[in-house]
Motif scaffolding. Sequence first.
Motif, PDB file in Angstrom:
ATOM      1  N   ASN A  75      -8.086 -15.770  -8.999  1.00  0.00           N
ATOM      2  CA  ASN A  75      -9.394 -15.107  -8.271  1.00  0.00           C
ATOM      3  C   ASN A  75      -9.587 -13.371  -8.542  1.00  0.00           C
ATOM      4  O   ASN A  75     -10.208 -13.192  -8.237  1.00  0.00           O
ATOM      5  CB  ASN A  75      -8.860 -15.255  -6.119  1.00  0.00           C
ATOM      6  N   LEU A  76      -8.006 -13.019  -9.151  1.00  0.00           N
ATOM      7  CA  LEU A  76      -8.130 -11.523  -8.749  1.00  0.00           C
ATOM      8  C   LEU A  76      -8.916 -11.231 -10.178  1.00  0.00           C
ATOM      9  O   LEU A  76      -9.674 -10.393 -10.614  1.00  0.00           O
ATOM     10  CB  LEU A  76      -6.958 -11.130  -8.881  1.00  0.00           C
ATOM     11  N   ILE A  96      -9.358  -1.001  10.607  1.00  0.00           N
ATOM     12  CA  ILE A  96     -10.360  -1.060  10.364  1.00  0.00           C
ATOM     13  C   ILE A  96     -11.544  -0.207  10.340  1.00  0.00           C
ATOM     14  O   ILE A  96     -12.173   0.251   9.580  1.00  0.00           O
ATOM     15  CB  ILE A  96     -10.003  -2.870  10.048  1.00  0.00           C
ATOM     16  N   ARG A 102       2.696  -8.532   7.595  1.00  0.00           N
ATOM     17  CA  ARG A 102       3.699  -8.852   6.921  1.00  0.00           C
ATOM     18  C   ARG A 102       3.703  -9.366   5.611  1.00  0.00           C
ATOM     19  O   ARG A 102       2.196  -9.756   5.245  1.00  0.00           O
ATOM     20  CB  ARG A 102       4.734  -9.700   7.620  1.00  0.00           C
ATOM     21  N   ARG A 143     -14.270  -1.016  -9.284  1.00  0.00           N
ATOM     22  CA  ARG A 143     -13.993  -2.376  -9.917  1.00  0.00           C
ATOM     23  C   ARG A 143     -12.521  -2.627 -10.035  1.00  0.00           C
ATOM     24  O   ARG A 143     -12.107  -1.442 -10.358  1.00  0.00           O
ATOM     25  CB  ARG A 143     -15.201  -2.302 -10.991  1.00  0.00           C
ATOM     26  N   LEU A 144     -11.747  -3.764 -10.301  1.00  0.00           N
ATOM     27  CA  LEU A 144     -10.803  -3.557 -10.925  1.00  0.00           C
ATOM     28  C   LEU A 144     -10.970  -3.923 -12.387  1.00  0.00           C
ATOM     29  O   LEU A 144     -11.376  -4.277 -12.899  1.00  0.00           O
ATOM     30  CB  LEU A 144      -9.831  -4.893 -10.223  1.00  0.00           C
ATOM     31  N   HIS A 203      -1.042  -9.985  -1.397  1.00  0.00           N
ATOM     32  CA  HIS A 203      -1.655 -11.409  -1.826  1.00  0.00           C
ATOM     33  C   HIS A 203      -2.424 -12.017  -2.892  1.00  0.00           C
ATOM     34  O   HIS A 203      -2.374 -13.655  -2.646  1.00  0.00           O
ATOM     35  CB  HIS A 203      -2.896 -11.219  -0.446  1.00  0.00           C
ATOM     36  N   PHE A 204      -2.420 -11.125  -3.817  1.00  0.00           N
ATOM     37  CA  PHE A 204      -3.278 -11.420  -4.987  1.00  0.00           C
ATOM     38  C   PHE A 204      -1.664 -12.041  -5.967  1.00  0.00           C
ATOM     39  O   PHE A 204      -1.926 -11.732  -7.739  1.00  0.00           O
ATOM     40  CB  PHE A 204      -3.807 -11.079  -5.422  1.00  0.00           C
ATOM     41  N   VAL A 226      -6.437  -0.332   0.835  1.00  0.00           N
ATOM     42  CA  VAL A 226      -6.473  -1.116   1.152  1.00  0.00           C
ATOM     43  C   VAL A 226      -6.511  -2.556   0.089  1.00  0.00           C
ATOM     44  O   VAL A 226      -6.442  -3.606   0.093  1.00  0.00           O
ATOM     45  CB  VAL A 226      -8.021  -1.725   2.266  1.00  0.00           C
ATOM     46  N   PHE A 227      -6.670  -2.417  -1.013  1.00  0.00           N
ATOM     47  CA  PHE A 227      -7.216  -2.706  -2.166  1.00  0.00           C
ATOM     48  C   PHE A 227      -5.955  -2.845  -2.323  1.00  0.00           C
ATOM     49  O   PHE A 227      -5.343  -3.929  -2.411  1.00  0.00           O
ATOM     50  CB  PHE A 227      -8.026  -2.083  -3.180  1.00  0.00           C
ATOM     51  N   TYR A 247      -3.201  -2.435  -0.937  1.00  0.00           N
ATOM     52  CA  TYR A 247      -1.981  -3.831   0.571  1.00  0.00           C
ATOM     53  C   TYR A 247      -2.673  -5.457   0.224  1.00  0.00           C
ATOM     54  O   TYR A 247      -1.986  -6.276  -0.312  1.00  0.00           O
ATOM     55  CB  TYR A 247      -2.796  -3.422   1.634  1.00  0.00           C
ATOM     56  N   ASN A 248      -4.056  -5.368  -0.508  1.00  0.00           N
ATOM     57  CA  ASN A 248      -3.990  -6.866  -1.365  1.00  0.00           C
ATOM     58  C   ASN A 248      -3.539  -7.048  -2.436  1.00  0.00           C
ATOM     59  O   ASN A 248      -3.569  -8.833  -2.407  1.00  0.00           O
ATOM     60  CB  ASN A 248      -5.609  -6.429  -1.085  1.00  0.00           C
ATOM     61  N   PHE A 249      -3.475  -6.457  -3.139  1.00  0.00           N
ATOM     62  CA  PHE A 249      -2.456  -6.949  -4.176  1.00  0.00           C
ATOM     63  C   PHE A 249      -1.315  -7.754  -3.626  1.00  0.00           C
ATOM     64  O   PHE A 249      -1.051  -8.347  -4.376  1.00  0.00           O
ATOM     65  CB  PHE A 249      -2.363  -5.616  -5.155  1.00  0.00           C
ATOM     66  N   ARG A 262     -19.667   1.335  -6.553  1.00  0.00           N
ATOM     67  CA  ARG A 262     -18.224   0.694  -6.702  1.00  0.00           C
ATOM     68  C   ARG A 262     -16.754   0.415  -6.646  1.00  0.00           C
ATOM     69  O   ARG A 262     -16.903   1.437  -7.832  1.00  0.00           O
ATOM     70  CB  ARG A 262     -19.062  -1.079  -6.636  1.00  0.00           C
TER      71      ARG A 262
END
Lengths: 801, 187
Positions: free
Chosen positions: B173-174, B24, B84, B155-156, B46-47, B39-40, B42-44, B153
């Motif tokens: 949240n997402l 990081i 994980r 954005r999604l 989780h959401f 990172v984003f 990977y973050n998905f 930035r």
Amino acid sequence: MTHVDTSSRPIRRTLLQMIFLSCGAVLAITTTTFLGYDLLTFRQASIQQLQTLSEAIASNSTAALAFENPDDAAVVLGAFKADPHIVAAALYDAQGKMFATYPRDLAAGRAPAQPGTAGYQFTHLRLLGFQPVTTGSRQLGMLYVESDLDAVYQRLQLYALIALVVAALSFLVAWLISRQLQHRLLVPIHALTDTARAVSDRNDYTVRAVRTGTREFDLLTDTFNHMLTQIQRSEHKLHAQLARLGLLQHITRAIEDRQDLQSIYQVVLVSLEENLLVDFCCILLHEPASRTLTVGRMGASSRYHADALALTDALAVPVDESGLSKCLAGELVYEPDVGKVALALPRRFSAAGLHSMVMAPLIVRNEVSGVLVCARKAADAFSSSDCEFLRQLSEHVALASHQIRLYGDLHQAYEDLRQSQVAILQQERLRALGQMASGIAHDINNAISPVSLFTEALLEREAGLSDRARGYLTTILGAIDDVARTVSRMREFYREREPQVTLAPVQLNDLVPQVLNLTRPRWSDQPQQRGTVIELQTALAPDLPDVMGADNEIRDALTNLVFNAVDAMPTGGILTVRTAAVSRHPDTTSVMIEVGDTGVGMDEDTRRRCLEPFYTTKGERGTGLGLAMVYGMIQRHSAELEIESTVGKGTTMRLIFAASSASITDSAGTARTPLPARPLRILLVDDDPMLIKSLQETLQDDGHIITATSNGLAGLEAFRTALQGDAPIDLVVTDLGMPHMDGRKVAAAIKALSRSTPVILLTGWGQRLIAENDAPAHVDKVISKPPRLSELRAAFAELKP
Amino acid sequence: MAPVNRISRFLLSCLLAGLLAPGIHAAGVAATENQVKAVFVYNFSHFVDWPAGAFATPTEPFVIGVIGSDAFAAQLEEVVRGERVNNHTLLVQRFHDADAIRPCHILFIDQSGGAQLERILAQLKGRSTLTVSDLDGASQRGVMMQFARADNRIRLRINVESAREAGLTISSNLLRPAEIVRTSSRE
């Protein structure tokens, strides 16, 4: 009690304080506990709340962090607006860089530059917390939250307010309750106080406090009332005791004012009847000798019961039957119910309707002189204070009676002393008189001795005497004898009596005419001159036995009795003289002679005292010795004297002698004049020339050779001269009383010179010497003056046979 | 909050920081767009919730497929190494074309894959695969997640419809900060 201690507080205030203090303490403890507990839970709740909020925000900000969207993060943090107490918040990314803040324009440095460790804590005035922002197991960042503690403070204020209100309400309620309780507590206290005040102010012990229904106070009230009852009882007892004391004092005073037992008993018994309200009371007197009780006095009202009790004034109750043995041992005996006692006297009380009785001993010096008996109709009617009162009273009565007895004894002793003094004075006077009489008698005896001797000589030797002359001479001789006897009696008048009289058989019948003749002027002549008549009655028993006695004494006694009888009959009456043989005892015969009159008689007191010397009812005329002499004679003769007298009826005096067992031996025959003895040489010693002359001439006529001397010395000289010569003196006759050398000394001197020469003592006191049997030593014979020729001849014949 | 708990959390966070720090940090210093995107992606993981049938076995790896440059794939491998998702190890697989696509849970399609996008999407039809792309207008074309640059930035843009069709549930949240788009031309 009007005084109130200023330092004492009213119970009302104390009670209020107690309630307020306990209430306040409870409130304080409760409030503090609750406040503490609530603050703790509130803090935990605050943390919980903040944590929940932070977690929610953190959860919402995951996407913002994960996808690096600060705007979105700011929006998410804006949700903190919902809680006005959150003053600051910040979001840090995984690198610890500040990512977003709340409020959006948060001053730099307001939030920590770096995130701290996760967790919540209270710091100064703030609640801080770091909440990790994670998704799954990944930590995306950290959320910082800062909350002020206004909520806590508000809560605290709210609590304070509530506590105040609760306290105010509680105190109000407490005050109301205490008012109620005070009322319930103070009412009984005030009731007790009022009662106590009523008691102390008015001394009224009859008031009682009222029960109020509270157990403790009722207990107190009951106790108080019980105490009042006790006090009332004690007060009552005290008053009763005072009354008793007053009564005792009253009786004691009354006793003091009295001098004789009967009136003391009277006062005591009347007081008991009137004040102690006994139904019966009496005083029994104890006679230890006969072990009996006699009624000394009975109360006035008690006489009502006396008949039922069969108690009379003179009745004697044997001690053993009386049930009083214990009482006579000195104990007060109380029989609450006499019906249960088996003894005779209590039975009688029971039968008379008197069921309870108290017997109090009258004790003086450990001796019970009597018993005070009180009885009431009701059974068990005497209280212990009654008994105590009677015990004390009996002591007073016993003391008083003892004192009166002592006073009586003292009075008697004083009276005896006075009598003795009078008697001694009298005796002294008599002794002087007697001595004078004795002197006179001596002189008279001397003077009449020649007359007697010459008269005898004339009668015997003058053959040519006419009958008339012989008669005259005989009368002269008799007169001389009378003079001699009179002189002798004059001496007897004062002489001290010998303890033992010489007793001879006496015929009382012979004495009576003698006495009556002697006293004739008194019972016959003098009354006639006054115009009254005393009749004489004599009753002489024939064949009366002789008695052993001294006739002159008996004669004197009878003379006295006749005088008394006559004096008792100033207006005339009957004088009785009686003799009789009586049989007083089976074995012995007694002879009685009595002198009676029908005169005034004697009362009890006079009869009792009539034998005392110098006691007289005749005023100046009496000597008070008459009956005393009679009594003395009676004593000496072992005879008895009986006096019967009734006032207004007359008096009879009776003398009782034991009859003589001796045969009557008449000695009167020896009076014949003996013949002259053989001629003797006789020495005469006497200082009286007349006597010498008459004796010398008379004895010379009998053929004796007389040597006469006028004093002892001359006599001795003549005796010695004659003893040395060829014609010694055969016999000496000497006078007793002579100057320089009296008859005794002469006799002694003569005997010293010649033991065998008899000495005859001539004396004017001769009779006394003979009677008293005290003839001096060396004297062979005593002959009293005037000497009778016959006596001299008999003596010569006896001494010089 | 017990101190032990607090300490363990502290240690855990330190450990995590230590583990994550090299990659990081290196990426952060010169955070390239690829790095962020990796990172984003990977973050998905989780959401987004996958349906239960997405994993044959509990130990089956969570597969992220990449169609495009190797550099991104390498970057992504770097990001997911050691991570994980719900006990599933992460596995990055590269696919060269649409036909080579094998079953995967996330499929990243870079700008080079724009031409064959429709084929790829068709290939994935009926599969629970989250499609991600940085190709402009990709979301309108049916890709579920699209990175769009705005104000420097990323954005999604999210096509919720496509995701729902694939049986995937996207965290609200997402969704909140994202731009929601729909498939523009539906044949």
